[in-house]
Design an enzyme around this catalytic site. Structure first.
Site, PDB file in Angstrom:
ATOM      1  N   ASP A  91       0.079   4.584   7.331  1.00  0.00           N
ATOM      2  CA  ASP A  91      -0.714   3.794   6.394  1.00  0.00           C
ATOM      3  C   ASP A  91       0.157   2.725   5.754  1.00  0.00           C
ATOM      4  OD1 ASP A  91       0.775   5.188   4.505  1.00  0.00           O
ATOM      5  OD2 ASP A  91      -0.919   5.496   3.172  1.00  0.00           O
ATOM      6  N   ILE A  92      -0.490   1.829   5.042  1.00  0.00           N
ATOM      7  CA  ILE A  92       0.212   0.739   4.364  1.00  0.00           C
ATOM      8  C   ILE A  92       0.433   1.177   2.918  1.00  0.00           C
ATOM      9  CG2 ILE A  92       0.105  -1.680   3.670  1.00  0.00           C
ATOM     10  CD1 ILE A  92      -1.828  -2.117   6.042  1.00  0.00           C
ATOM     11  N   ASN A  99      -4.643  -5.585  -2.681  1.00  0.00           N
ATOM     12  CA  ASN A  99      -6.026  -6.007  -2.945  1.00  0.00           C
ATOM     13  C   ASN A  99      -6.204  -6.452  -4.390  1.00  0.00           C
ATOM     14  OD1 ASN A  99      -7.236  -5.755  -0.434  1.00  0.00           O
ATOM     15  ND2 ASN A  99      -7.795  -3.633  -0.729  1.00  0.00           N
ATOM     16  N   GLU A 134      -6.666   1.855   4.679  1.00  0.00           N
ATOM     17  CA  GLU A 134      -5.434   1.302   5.256  1.00  0.00           C
ATOM     18  C   GLU A 134      -4.700   2.338   6.088  1.00  0.00           C
ATOM     19  OE1 GLU A 134      -3.939   3.380   1.664  1.00  0.00           O
ATOM     20  OE2 GLU A 134      -5.772   2.346   2.163  1.00  0.00           O
TER      21      GLU A 134
END
Length: 167
Positions: A91-92, A99, A134
């Site tokens: 994942d990020i 965001n 993500e």
């Protein structure tokens, strides 16, 4: 043919039948063309819907439902044939702050870039899927832990080399 039959044979006894049958043929061919156009449009829409059913529109990766189906099938195949399989979940980090700081359009661009890096750095038989948000999941058929680590290292290097456009 229609024009020739009607023009040349003006006094032909079956001229009225030919005229009516030609009009019927013209209408039939026209309706056939319209029907084929509608079928062609429906086929392209069905193809589009199938794509949306299997792939995440934003990232181009397989979607969660299809990913779980492929994973289940691959696990069964590995059990049956005594093959190895590796899976990677990645994942990020701190994606919410991306965001929040730069907006969802920037976040979407990051997701597109990241998924492209993932898809471009695995084998053709490997499956990259969007697990959610993500998070991504990579299925590596017939790969062991060492091979999975090689893939992860390659992805890590590409991510660090990536240039994120200014938002």
């Amino acid at each position: 043919v229609f024009i020739a039959e009607v023009s040349i044979f003006k006094h032909w006894p079956l001229r009225d039948v030919v005229v009516h049958s030609m009009l019927f043929r013209i209408v039939f061919y026209y309706m056939g063309g319209v029907t084929l156009a509608l079928i062609s449009g429906a086929e392209s829409r069905i193809k589009e819907l199938k794509t949306l059913a299997y792939y995440d529109e934003l990232t181009g990766c397989v979607n969660f439902r299809w990913l779980m189906n492929l994973l289940e099938n691959e696990v069964e195949r590995c059990k049956r044939y005594h093959k190895k399989m590796a899976v990677i979940m990645i994942d990020i980090d701190h994606f919410k702050s991306i965001n929040d700081t730069y907006g969802h359009m920037a976040g979407n661009e990051i997701l597109r870039m990241f998924s492209g890096i993932l898809r471009n750095n695995v084998r053709a038989i490997d499956v990259v899927g969007r697990y959610g948000g993500e998070e991504f999941f990579i299925i590596l058929p017939e790969a062991d832990t060492r091979q999975a680590l090689v893939v992860l290292d390659r992805i890590r290097k590409k991510v660090f080399q990536a240039r994120i456009p200014a938002f």
